[in-house]
Design an enzyme around this catalytic site. Structure first.
Site, PDB file in Angstrom:
ATOM      1  N   GLU A 172       9.268  16.378  15.648  1.00 41.40           N
ATOM      2  CA  GLU A 172       9.620  16.237  14.145  1.00 41.40           C
ATOM      3  C   GLU A 172       8.928  17.166  13.129  1.00 41.40           C
ATOM      4  O   GLU A 172       7.771  17.029  13.211  1.00 41.40           O
ATOM      5  CB  GLU A 172       9.550  14.661  13.577  1.00 41.40           C
ATOM      6  CG  GLU A 172       9.988  14.588  12.252  1.00 41.40           C
ATOM      7  CD  GLU A 172       9.659  13.091  11.819  1.00 41.40           C
ATOM      8  OE1 GLU A 172       8.521  12.840  11.761  1.00 41.40           O
ATOM      9  OE2 GLU A 172      10.434  12.484  11.080  1.00 41.40           O
ATOM     10  N   LYS A 211       0.971  -1.214  -0.039  1.00 36.37           N
ATOM     11  CA  LYS A 211      -0.069   0.014   0.023  1.00 36.37           C
ATOM     12  C   LYS A 211       0.816   1.326  -0.014  1.00 36.37           C
ATOM     13  O   LYS A 211       1.442   1.546   1.060  1.00 36.37           O
ATOM     14  CB  LYS A 211      -0.745  -0.031   1.320  1.00 36.37           C
ATOM     15  CG  LYS A 211      -2.282   0.406   1.086  1.00 36.37           C
ATOM     16  CD  LYS A 211      -2.140   1.943   0.985  1.00 36.37           C
ATOM     17  CE  LYS A 211      -1.882   2.927   2.120  1.00 36.37           C
ATOM     18  NZ  LYS A 211      -1.806   4.387   1.683  1.00 36.37           N
ATOM     19  N   CYS A 253      13.787  10.755   6.714  1.00 35.17           N
ATOM     20  CA  CYS A 253      13.613  10.530   8.248  1.00 35.17           C
ATOM     21  C   CYS A 253      14.905  10.862   9.118  1.00 35.17           C
ATOM     22  O   CYS A 253      15.244  10.948  10.158  1.00 35.17           O
ATOM     23  CB  CYS A 253      13.312   9.227   8.441  1.00 35.17           C
ATOM     24  SG  CYS A 253      14.248   8.020   7.724  1.00 35.17           S
ATOM     25  N   GLU A 272       9.761   1.445  10.745  1.00 38.77           N
ATOM     26  CA  GLU A 272      10.809   2.370  10.556  1.00 38.77           C
ATOM     27  C   GLU A 272      10.051   3.845  10.509  1.00 38.77           C
ATOM     28  O   GLU A 272       9.217   4.157   9.500  1.00 38.77           O
ATOM     29  CB  GLU A 272      11.508   2.284   9.152  1.00 38.77           C
ATOM     30  CG  GLU A 272      12.260   1.115   9.202  1.00 38.77           C
ATOM     31  CD  GLU A 272      13.074   0.855   7.837  1.00 38.77           C
ATOM     32  OE1 GLU A 272      13.434  -0.122   8.004  1.00 38.77           O
ATOM     33  OE2 GLU A 272      12.792   1.482   6.631  1.00 38.77           O
TER      34      GLU A 272
HETATM   35  P1  NAD Z   1       2.359   8.589   7.386  1.00 40.84           P
HETATM   36  O1  NAD Z   1       2.684   7.495   8.596  1.00 40.84           O
HETATM   37  O2  NAD Z   1       1.123   9.700   7.309  1.00 40.84           O
HETATM   38  O3  NAD Z   1       1.779   7.522   6.122  1.00 40.84           O
HETATM   39  C1  NAD Z   1       2.757   6.460   5.864  1.00 40.84           C
HETATM   40  C2  NAD Z   1       1.735   5.233   5.140  1.00 40.84           C
HETATM   41  O4  NAD Z   1       0.936   4.869   6.118  1.00 40.84           O
HETATM   42  C3  NAD Z   1       0.981   5.930   4.055  1.00 40.84           C
HETATM   43  O5  NAD Z   1       0.914   5.072   3.105  1.00 40.84           O
HETATM   44  C4  NAD Z   1      -0.581   6.144   4.823  1.00 40.84           C
HETATM   45  O6  NAD Z   1      -1.457   5.985   3.882  1.00 40.84           O
HETATM   46  C5  NAD Z   1      -0.395   4.828   5.584  1.00 40.84           C
HETATM   47  N1  NAD Z   1      -1.441   5.083   6.872  1.00 40.84           N
HETATM   48  C6  NAD Z   1      -1.532   6.154   7.611  1.00 40.84           C
HETATM   49  N2  NAD Z   1      -2.313   6.021   8.449  1.00 40.84           N
HETATM   50  C7  NAD Z   1      -2.610   4.610   8.476  1.00 40.84           C
HETATM   51  C8  NAD Z   1      -3.321   3.756   9.172  1.00 40.84           C
HETATM   52  N3  NAD Z   1      -4.202   3.744  10.428  1.00 40.84           N
HETATM   53  N4  NAD Z   1      -3.389   2.442   9.027  1.00 40.84           N
HETATM   54  C9  NAD Z   1      -2.400   1.768   8.097  1.00 40.84           C
HETATM   55  N5  NAD Z   1      -1.925   2.631   7.193  1.00 40.84           N
HETATM   56  C10 NAD Z   1      -1.837   3.982   7.596  1.00 40.84           C
HETATM   57  O7  NAD Z   1       3.696   8.936   6.952  1.00 40.84           O
HETATM   58  P2  NAD Z   1       3.986  10.044   5.792  1.00 40.84           P
HETATM   59  O8  NAD Z   1       3.569  11.307   6.172  1.00 40.84           O
HETATM   60  O9  NAD Z   1       3.755   9.349   4.743  1.00 40.84           O
HETATM   61  O10 NAD Z   1       5.676   9.926   5.994  1.00 40.84           O
HETATM   62  C11 NAD Z   1       6.481  10.667   6.612  1.00 40.84           C
HETATM   63  C12 NAD Z   1       6.679  10.045   7.999  1.00 40.84           C
HETATM   64  O11 NAD Z   1       7.645   9.074   7.755  1.00 40.84           O
HETATM   65  C13 NAD Z   1       7.899  10.910   8.739  1.00 40.84           C
HETATM   66  O12 NAD Z   1       7.487  11.049  10.066  1.00 40.84           O
HETATM   67  C14 NAD Z   1       9.279  10.377   8.627  1.00 40.84           C
HETATM   68  O13 NAD Z   1      10.059  10.382   9.546  1.00 40.84           O
HETATM   69  C15 NAD Z   1       8.855   8.852   8.481  1.00 40.84           C
HETATM   70  N6  NAD Z   1       9.695   8.114   7.664  1.00 40.84           N
HETATM   71  C16 NAD Z   1      10.657   7.174   8.516  1.00 40.84           C
HETATM   72  C17 NAD Z   1      11.594   6.552   7.756  1.00 40.84           C
HETATM   73  C18 NAD Z   1      12.508   5.430   8.481  1.00 40.84           C
HETATM   74  O14 NAD Z   1      13.207   4.790   7.844  1.00 40.84           O
HETATM   75  N7  NAD Z   1      12.683   5.508   9.738  1.00 40.84           N
HETATM   76  C19 NAD Z   1      11.685   6.534   6.462  1.00 40.84           C
HETATM   77  C20 NAD Z   1      10.842   7.379   5.735  1.00 40.84           C
HETATM   78  C21 NAD Z   1       9.963   8.268   6.423  1.00 40.84           C
HETATM   79  O1  6OD Z   2      18.410   4.015   2.967  1.00 41.42           O
HETATM   80  C1  6OD Z   2      17.716   3.393   3.388  1.00 41.42           C
HETATM   81  O2  6OD Z   2      17.666   2.168   3.316  1.00 41.42           O
HETATM   82  C2  6OD Z   2      16.320   3.897   4.050  1.00 41.42           C
HETATM   83  N1  6OD Z   2      15.703   2.999   4.676  1.00 41.42           N
HETATM   84  C3  6OD Z   2      16.296   5.132   4.219  1.00 41.42           C
HETATM   85  C4  6OD Z   2      15.266   5.998   4.895  1.00 41.42           C
HETATM   86  C5  6OD Z   2      14.894   7.079   4.762  1.00 41.42           C
HETATM   87  C6  6OD Z   2      13.932   8.061   5.381  1.00 41.42           C
HETATM   88  O3  6OD Z   2      13.451   8.890   4.770  1.00 41.42           O
END
Ligand code: NAD
Ligand code: 6OD
Length: 512
Positions: free
Chosen positions: A414, A202, A312, A278
């Site tokens: 964040e 998804k 992130c 993550e």
């Molecule tokens: P988000 O959590 O809003 O959405 C991520 C995904 O989850 C989307 O596909 C969304 O449709 C889905 N989703 C939302 N609510 C849901 C629910 N209740 N049940 C199931 N699925 C659901 O995140 P975003 O705004 O798309 O991304 C930004 C965030 O992601 C930031 O906080 C960032 O730090 C984090 N992030 C973390 C990493 C990592 O590796 N740690 C990497 C990239 C992004």
């Molecule tokens: O480099 C990667 O494998 C990874 N998971 C990066 C995540 C970045 C976050 O926005």
């Protein structure tokens, strides 16, 4: 003043958005991919170009029944030819998928740029190459992976051989965000398939295009029907929730916000699924006065502003040893001013828009809050003005604050935009304590010419990943993940294999 791209013509920009249009100039319909077929859902929603706010595609939202069908197709595929493939055969298929991404590099590039608004130079350097590299890496990792074995001798003379075998988890639900759509999707799909699972993915509702292209690549590469399925939609009350709560899904791997992670934990609890999360970060960079100054300022500028701060791993807190503080603030300010905030398709652009109006509202609210909390605005803090189509997009100015107390919300929460707060420190211990004073625990970086100090400080950071004199330098075999609000578990290399498979220990008695 922030430099904006000199290319105010929108012609170059539209090339990317056109990638998602059909020949008759109507917007394309991105469909779900279930059991080897592209299928429409009951409703559609708009895919918006963040650079100018235009609609570039319509997306078919999967119904609950279609999520059921995708899960059933995945279950069925496990029992078919896919389930009988050897590890070398699966690895060869992963290489064919990587070949398919590379063969359609330009399609992926334009789709990713149109969906995210990120600079084309960035997507060409990181996002699309990593899409292919993830498949190649896990093809090689699964072939090279060994398994534990022990010769067992009990006190009463029994001898046995214990050895572990690796089996797929089954059907894995994969939910991903919008900031690095192809990179983060393939980072999970590749090891899941390498381990023999079937997946239902998804992608983010904001960035569905490269997942749809990946489905086409899977078809062409000969991935059997049902092994890879895509359901489009939102979280609550939509495909995301249907997938996480589904009793036929054996595990959930998720990248996104910490709050969403908490909601997913609640959804999976009744069926006790394994999860890999993550999540968000509020990452610190620690800059010592003995650092290589130019390398450090360039590194921190990347760590703060890359992908418009929507990584992130980005550093939103920069701690600088006091004697270097003023010089560092002045120079990072100059770097921020030199960024070219522009059309994504302009090769000179370094900084694109944020992903959506909602996200821009959130980032601007933090810019306002920082002022209310007493910040000094070194640069930015608002919206750039272009006098062309970009004014309909979701741009914000790259921003630097100083002067906030450690307790300020802007130092604790964040923001996920092109922004950092810079604060001075006097001792190693103070820097470490400040860096660790967060509920997140994803990444950190330490900048010093004293490698002993670099090692010592790096080890004391309460995070999953620490870089010394670099940032976002990746080896896909290394553990990747966070602690606290930043996640559960580690992926990467053997850690991915261990999440995406069940180990079955077999004990064979050898003695009479
Ligand atoms: P988000 O959590 O809003 O959405 C991520 C995904 O989850 C989307 O596909 C969304 O449709 C889905 N989703 C939302 N609510 C849901 C629910 N209740 N049940 C199931 N699925 C659901 O995140 P975003 O705004 O798309 O991304 C930004 C965030 O992601 C930031 O906080 C960032 O730090 C984090 N992030 C973390 C990493 C990592 O590796 N740690 C990497 C990239 C992004
Ligand atoms: O480099 C990667 O494998 C990874 N998971 C990066 C995540 C970045 C976050 O926005």
């Amino acid at each position: 003043m922030i430099l904006v791209s000199s290319n105010s013509s929108s012609a170059a920009h539209y090339v990317a958005a056109e990638a998602l249009r059909t020949a008759d100039d109507s917007v394309k319909l991105l469909q779900n991919y279930i059991n080897g077929h592209f299928v429409r859902g009951a409703r559609e929603f708009a895919d918006v170009n963040p650079a100018d706010g235009s609609v570039i595609a319509q997306v078919s939202e999967a119904t609950r029944e279609q999520v059921d069908e995708a899960v059933a197709a995945a279950r069925q595929a496990l029992a078919g030819e896919w389930g009988r493939l050897t590890v070398p055969a699966r690895a060869a298929l992963l290489h064919r998928i990587a070949d398919g991404i590379e063969a359609r590099f330009q399609d992926f590039l334009l789709a990713e740029v149109a969906d995210t608004g990120k600079p084309i130079s960035l997507a060409a350097r990181i996002d699309v190459p990593r899409g292919a590299a993830n498949f190649r890496a896990f093809a090689d990792i699964i072939k090279a992976a060994g398994l534990e074995s022990f010769r067992t001798e009990t006190p009463d003379g029994v001898v046995a051989l214990n050895y572990a075998v690796r089996k797929p988890l089954g059907v894995v639900g994969i939910i991903t965000p919008w900031n690095l759509p192809l990179l983060l999707l393939t980072w999970k799909v590749a090891p899941a398939l390498a381990c023999g699972n079937c997946v239902v993915v998804k992608p983010s509702e904001e960035t569905p295009a490269t997942a749809a292209l990946l489905a086409e690549v899977m078809q062409t590469a000969g991935v059997p029907a049902g092994v890879f399925n895509v359901v489009h939609g939102f979280g609550p009350g939509s495909a995301g929730e249907f997938l996480t709560a589904h009793p036929g899904v054996d595990a959930i791997t998720f990248t996104g916000e910490s709050r969403t992670g908490a909601a997913i934990l609640r959804a999976v609890a009744p069926t006790v699924k394994p999860v890999s999360f993550e999540l968000g970060g509020k990452n610190a960079a620690i800059v010592f006065a003995d650092c290589d100054f130019d390398e450090t300022v360039n590194g921190i500028a990347d760590a703060v502003f890359l992908n418009t701060g929507q990584v992130c791993l980005c550093a939103e807190r920069v701690y600088v040893e006091r004697q270097l503080f003023d010089r560092f603030v002045t120079t990072l300010h100059q770097k921020a001013q030199a960024l070219r905030v522009g059309w994504p398709m302009d090769q000179a652009t370094t900084t694109g828009p944020l992903i959506s109006k909602d996200h821009r509202d959130k980032v601007l609210a933090y810019y306002q809050l920082a002022r209310a909390e007493g910040a000094t605005v070194i640069t930015g803090g608002g919206i750039p003005k272009f006098d062309d189509g970009r004014d309909g997009g979701f741009y914000v100015q790259p921003t630097i604050f100083t002067g906030l107390p450690e307790s300020a919300r802007c130092v604790k929460e964040e923001i996920f935009g092109p922004v950092c707060h810079i604060a001075p420190f006097d001792t190693d211990e103070e820097a470490i304590a400040k860096a660790n004073s967060t509920q997140y625990g994803l990444a950190g970086s330490v900048w010093t010419s004293n490698l002993k100090r670099g090692h010592r400080v790096a080890e004391k950071l309460r995070v999953g990943i620490t870089w010394v004199n670099c940032w976002f330098l990746r080896d896909l075999r290394t553990p990747f993940g966070g602690m606290g609000l930043s996640g559960i578990g580690r992926e990467g290399g053997i850690h991915s294999l261990n999440f995406y498979s069940e180990l079955n220990n077999i004990c064979v008695k050898l003695s009479d």
